[in-house]
Write an enzyme that holds these catalytic residues in place. Structure first.
Site, PDB file in Angstrom:
ATOM      1  CE  LYS A   1      -1.931  13.788 -13.851  1.00 23.86           C
ATOM      2  NZ  LYS A   1      -2.357  14.199 -15.582  1.00 23.86           N
TER       3      LYS A   1
ATOM      4  CD  GLU B   1      -4.971  16.493 -15.115  1.00 24.64           C
ATOM      5  OE1 GLU B   1      -4.646  16.498 -14.701  1.00 24.64           O
ATOM      6  OE2 GLU B   1      -6.309  15.934 -16.428  1.00 24.64           O
TER       7      GLU B   1
ATOM      8  CG  HIS C   1      -1.409  16.310 -23.555  1.00 30.07           C
ATOM      9  ND1 HIS C   1      -0.354  18.113 -23.528  1.00 30.07           N
ATOM     10  CD2 HIS C   1      -0.436  15.541 -22.786  1.00 30.07           C
ATOM     11  CE1 HIS C   1       1.062  17.242 -22.895  1.00 30.07           C
ATOM     12  NE2 HIS C   1       0.922  15.704 -22.515  1.00 30.07           N
TER      13      HIS C   1
ATOM     14  CE  LYS D   1       3.441  18.305 -13.769  1.00 26.21           C
ATOM     15  NZ  LYS D   1       3.892  16.494 -14.841  1.00 26.21           N
TER      16      LYS D   1
ATOM     17  CG  ASN E   1      -4.119  17.683 -19.736  1.00 30.65           C
ATOM     18  OD1 ASN E   1      -3.277  16.685 -19.531  1.00 30.65           O
ATOM     19  ND2 ASN E   1      -4.749  17.389 -18.667  1.00 30.65           N
TER      20      ASN E   1
ATOM     21  CG  HIS F   1       4.178  12.455 -24.609  1.00 30.15           C
ATOM     22  ND1 HIS F   1       2.199  11.560 -24.808  1.00 30.15           N
ATOM     23  CD2 HIS F   1       4.038  13.279 -23.624  1.00 30.15           C
ATOM     24  CE1 HIS F   1       1.800  12.826 -24.194  1.00 30.15           C
ATOM     25  NE2 HIS F   1       2.801  13.494 -23.152  1.00 30.15           N
TER      26      HIS F   1
ATOM     27  NE  ARG G   1      -4.154  -2.083   2.344  1.00 35.23           N
ATOM     28  CZ  ARG G   1      -3.889  -2.859   2.923  1.00 35.23           C
ATOM     29  NH1 ARG G   1      -3.293  -2.938   3.583  1.00 35.23           N
ATOM     30  NH2 ARG G   1      -4.680  -3.802   2.815  1.00 35.23           N
TER      31      ARG G   1
ATOM     32  CD  GLU H   1       5.250  17.309 -22.300  1.00 31.70           C
ATOM     33  OE1 GLU H   1       4.371  18.532 -21.763  1.00 31.70           O
ATOM     34  OE2 GLU H   1       4.866  16.819 -23.165  1.00 31.70           O
TER      35      GLU H   1
ATOM     36  CG  HIS I   1      -2.951  12.102 -25.171  1.00 26.32           C
ATOM     37  ND1 HIS I   1      -3.746  12.062 -24.242  1.00 26.32           N
ATOM     38  CD2 HIS I   1      -1.813  11.883 -25.112  1.00 26.32           C
ATOM     39  CE1 HIS I   1      -3.369  12.461 -23.157  1.00 26.32           C
ATOM     40  NE2 HIS I   1      -2.255  11.610 -23.574  1.00 26.32           N
TER      41      HIS I   1
ATOM     42  NE  ARG J   1      -1.076  17.239 -12.247  1.00 25.91           N
ATOM     43  CZ  ARG J   1      -0.259  16.713 -11.534  1.00 25.91           C
ATOM     44  NH1 ARG J   1      -0.850  16.307 -10.358  1.00 25.91           N
ATOM     45  NH2 ARG J   1       0.379  15.381 -11.967  1.00 25.91           N
TER      46      ARG J   1
HETATM   47  N1  GLY Z   1       2.120  15.859 -17.266  1.00 22.76           N
HETATM   48  C1  GLY Z   1       1.176  15.820 -16.816  1.00 22.76           C
HETATM   49  C2  GLY Z   1       0.068  15.993 -15.244  1.00 22.76           C
HETATM   50  O1  GLY Z   1       0.862  15.987 -14.665  1.00 22.76           O
HETATM   51  O2  GLY Z   1      -0.736  16.743 -15.411  1.00 22.76           O
END
Ligand code: GLY
Length: 366
Positions: free
Chosen positions: A146, A240, A251, A230, A248, A268, A124, A188, A255, A244
């Protein structure tokens, strides 16, 4: 050794540091010693990166008394699977990790996401140390928590928010980075300038050539600005819910391009670059951004060299993937659109003809 820079990132539960320093890998064992009351650790890496930095990391870890087992995965997106995670759970059990024993992710985004997912779920949760070795993972995926593996029906569908306890960024690792990956990472980097930090954007207009030449000091400063950007975003909205989503930018179409080409044609960041240019065109058509600002954004991004689409790819194929995207609200696609240099919003766009037009423009090389 150049002076290090530290960025602190506050999460719901604790704060962690991203240390950006040429030669930072040398301090891996010591930095971990100061944080974790344990002697066992599992080092996860891929075969390429481990060949470059593995021995050195093991040496500096052993010097500080760490007993480390190594788990190597194949380099590439196919390793981000539950099967490979299963192998890492076996290795974690064999290593005898307890809840104070860290998992170290040495590599790019795939290794970070995968090892992070295993760290989030084994017992956990065991501590996670990110040691990102690509520009893209240094400025994006190693920070913010993430973690995920892929599912047959989509990328990153199984995952969590699980912040690392330490991020160690050694810009010297970029000296072995292939140019294509450097450009994908710089996409990025520019993203932060457009969505969040106008003065960083202006700096990038002056410094892009030095970055493309991999100038170490300029790269280290750009990594620091990106990580700060960031950190500001994820501190406002770690999970998010709204803010946040700005990360994107590019994206939505990015994507869809990756999915329509089976995740095998674009890196990417290459797909995101094409998606960011398309998003600027949408913002311009919707009169959300001035022509001058749109021109500055587009010309900076184009200086990276936009990867052309494969000749057989059609706008319909890309649009089809858009309609399966997670970032959809009902029938409308959610786009992040710039409203100025350093400012952006996330909103649904329902003008399907406009979306198709910008996709077609990119496919035809306009
Ligand atoms: N790569 C996008 C984020 O970390 O929210």
């Amino acid at each position: 050794m150049a002076k290090g820079r530290t960025v602190e990132i506050k999460t719901a539960g604790f704060a962690y540091r991203a240390l950006i320093e040429a030669g930072a890998l040398q301090s891996l064992g010591r930095s971990m010693r100061l944080l974790f009351p344990s002697t066992e650790a599992l080092l996860v890496s891929d075969d390429n990166v481990f060949g470059l930095y593995g021995d050195m990391c093991l040496r500096v870890l052993a010097r500080e008394g760490w007993q480390v087992k190594t788990a190597l995965v194949r380099s590439g997106e196919q390793s981000k699977s539950l099967d490979v995670a299963g192998y890492l759970y076996d290795m974690a059990a064999e290593t005898g990790l307890d809840r104070n024993s860290p998992i170290i992710a040495l590599g790019g985004g795939v290794v970070g996401d995968l090892a992070g997912f295993v760290a989030a779920t084994y017992l956990r949760g065991v501590p996670l140390v990110m040691v990102p070795t690509t520009l893209l993972s240094q400025v994006d995926s190693s920070v913010g928590g993430k973690v995920a593996v892929n599912h047959s029906s989509g990328k990153n569908l199984i995952g969590s928010f699980y912040p690392p306890r330490l991020v160690l960024i050694d810009p010297q690792t970029l000296s072995t980075l292939p140019r294509r990956q450097l450009i994908a990472g710089l996409a990025e980097v520019i993203k932060y300038g457009i969505i969040e930090d106008g003065s960083f954007f202006s700096r990038l207009e002056n410094e892009l050539e030095a970055l493309l030449q991999s100038d170490p000091a300029t790269l280290a400063a750009a990594i620091e600005s990106s990580v700060c950007s960031k950190a500001r975003v994820v501190e406002k909205d770690e999970f998010e819910k709204d803010h946040r989503r700005l990360l994107n930018f590019g994206h939505t179409i990015g994507h869809a391009l990756e999915a329509a080409t089976g995740y095998s044609y674009y890196l990417h960041g290459e797909a995101v670059l094409a998606g960011m240019i398309a998003a600027v065109r949408i913002a311009l058509a919707l009169e959300m951004v001035t022509a001058d600002d749109a021109e500055r954004m587009t010309s900076l991004m184009e200086r990276l060299g936009v990867k052309p689409a494969p000749p057989a790819l059609t706008a319909e194929q890309v649009i089809d993937k858009l309609s399966h995207d997670k970032k959809r609200r009902g029938q409308d696609q959610i786009f992040v659109l710039p409203t100025g240099i350093g400012k952006a919003v996330s909103l649904p766009v329902n003008d399907k003809r406009l979306i198709k037009r910008v996709v077609a423009e990119y496919l035809s090389g306009k």
